[in-house]
Design an enzyme around this catalytic site. Structure first.
Site, PDB file in Angstrom:
ATOM      1  N   THR A 164     -20.600 -14.005  -7.504  1.00 16.50           N
ATOM      2  CA  THR A 164     -20.853 -14.956  -6.412  1.00 16.50           C
ATOM      3  C   THR A 164     -21.005 -14.129  -5.134  1.00 16.50           C
ATOM      4  OG1 THR A 164     -19.512 -16.663  -7.428  1.00 16.50           O
ATOM      5  CG2 THR A 164     -19.740 -16.780  -5.048  1.00 16.50           C
ATOM      6  N   ARG A 182     -22.408 -28.616 -14.229  1.00 17.51           N
ATOM      7  CA  ARG A 182     -21.110 -28.136 -13.765  1.00 17.51           C
ATOM      8  C   ARG A 182     -21.174 -27.780 -12.287  1.00 17.51           C
ATOM      9  NH1 ARG A 182     -19.197 -22.767 -11.630  1.00 17.51           N
ATOM     10  NH2 ARG A 182     -17.003 -22.650 -12.145  1.00 17.51           N
ATOM     11  N   VAL A 183     -20.219 -28.272 -11.517  1.00 21.77           N
ATOM     12  CA  VAL A 183     -20.098 -27.872 -10.118  1.00 21.77           C
ATOM     13  C   VAL A 183     -18.830 -27.048  -9.999  1.00 21.77           C
ATOM     14  CG1 VAL A 183     -19.842 -28.628  -7.736  1.00 21.77           C
ATOM     15  CG2 VAL A 183     -21.247 -29.961  -9.312  1.00 21.77           C
ATOM     16  N   ASP A 227     -16.426 -24.088  -7.548  1.00 22.01           N
ATOM     17  CA  ASP A 227     -15.761 -24.092  -6.242  1.00 22.01           C
ATOM     18  C   ASP A 227     -16.734 -23.889  -5.091  1.00 22.01           C
ATOM     19  OD1 ASP A 227     -15.287 -20.827  -5.326  1.00 22.01           O
ATOM     20  OD2 ASP A 227     -15.947 -21.290  -7.347  1.00 22.01           O
ATOM     21  N   HIS A 260     -12.710 -17.138 -10.414  1.00 22.45           N
ATOM     22  CA  HIS A 260     -12.767 -18.236 -11.372  1.00 22.45           C
ATOM     23  C   HIS A 260     -12.750 -19.567 -10.637  1.00 22.45           C
ATOM     24  CE1 HIS A 260     -11.162 -21.036 -14.521  1.00 22.45           C
ATOM     25  NE2 HIS A 260     -12.266 -20.561 -15.055  1.00 22.45           N
ATOM     26  N   GLY A 261     -13.903 -20.232 -10.630  1.00 18.20           N
ATOM     27  CA  GLY A 261     -14.124 -21.418  -9.806  1.00 18.20           C
ATOM     28  C   GLY A 261     -13.120 -22.532 -10.007  1.00 18.20           C
TER      29      GLY A 261
END
Length: 319
Positions: free
Chosen positions: A169, A197-198, A200, A222-223
């Site tokens: 990210t 999927r959404v 963070d 890790h979101g």
């Protein structure tokens, strides 16, 4: 009334950065930091600086954002991005967007041209069209590496979790000469994630947060863990309680690790221009510019320093 000295900090993702990709990751975050700083140096806004820094990394295939994003279970790129203005807490985000080069630009338009904060999927697509953002074929965003990894993760005995460690990210935080702070974060998400999927990144307070009263932060890792502890807002809370950026970052990352077993990384700048780049993963590529000095690293404890002039001179020829 003294003007603030501008500062920018960027990250290219926390996790495990494979040896052959280290140099590219370093070059990419340094380039992004220098571009953002260039804007601040000319009196530009923190918002413009973080958007430009993130756009530069979206265009760089080394990172899991824009071109180079990982693929979902169907083999497509779906991207999330957020931007936030510390002056009035305005924010714009997009999630599950496809076929555009720079989701961060779209997030900025959501913030400035709508009354909303988050647009998703088809609605985000319609808004992009209305704003005249050029559509590009989805294949253009897919690198050989992302496709290879997607295929590997489809094998019956594969463990996508193993590959999640190299997340990539991207994000940026800045304070400008007016003392305004801003953050921006952008990602392709998790490899082989469920469609729709959404993570963070698109969620205010998790993927990023900016408030002139305390500072700005952008997260990576890790979101789902980041969302559970609302990591970005948690860091600013600790700074509001008087902690330094570094202490606040470490305290929040530590809480995320002990409470939900999640690993990640963060960049922070406070409203007096102090900064931090901290991570609980093996690595995180990061770079910062303050007082015309560039600092950057990937490993814990690693910190290289160059003058901006020296860095810009070698920019053209790579590092």
């Amino acid at each position: 009334f003294g003007r603030m000295k501008p500062v920018i900090v960027v990250h290219g993702g926390a996790g495990r950065i494979f040896k052959e990709r280290e140099q590219g990751s370093r070059d990419g975050v340094v380039r992004a930091a220098l571009r953002g700083y260039g804007i601040l140096k000319q009196g530009g806004s923190a918002l413009d600086a973080v958007e430009e820094a993130v756009r530069s990394m979206e265009d760089d295939p080394h990172f899991n954002a824009g071109c180079g994003s990982v693929l979902n279970e169907e083999g497509e790129v779906e991207m999330d991005a957020i931007i936030m203005d510390g002056k009035n807490l305005d924010s714009g985000a997009v999630s599950a967007v496809k076929c555009i080069a720079n989701p961060i630009k779209l997030a900025r338009l959501v913030m400035e041209k709508t009354k909303h904060m988050l647009l998703t999927d088809h609605g985000a697509h319609l808004f992009a069209q209305a704003m005249g953002i050029p559509e590009i074929p989805g294949e253009k965003l897919i690198t050989e590496r992302s496709r290879e990894r997607w295929k590997k993760n489809l094998e019956p005995d594969s463990n996508p979790e193993e590959f999640q460690k190299d997340l990539g990210t991207v994000g940026a935080v800045a304070i400008d000469s007016e003392g305004n702070v801003a953050c921006a974060t952008s990602t392709g998400g998790l490899s082989n994630k469920l469609v729709g999927r959404v993570g963070d990144t698109a969620c205010i307070g998790s993927g990023g947060y900016a408030d002139n009263r305390s500072g700005a932060t952008s997260t990576t890792g890790h979101g789902e863990s980041i969302m559970k502890v609302v990591l970005a807002r948690l860091i600013l809370y600790h700074m509001e309680q008087g902690m330094s950026p570094e202490m606040a970052a470490d305290t929040a990352l530590d809480y995320m690790k002990t409470r939900v077993g999640g690993l990640g990384g963060v960049i922070v700048v406070n409203n007096s221009g102090e900064w931090a780049a901290r991570f609980s993963t093996k690595q995180m590529s990061w770079a910062t510019v303050k007082d015309d000095q560039l600092h950057y690293g990937i490993y814990a404890g690693e910190r290289h320093t160059k003058s901006v002039d020296e860095a810009l001179a070698s920019e053209s020829g790579g590092f």
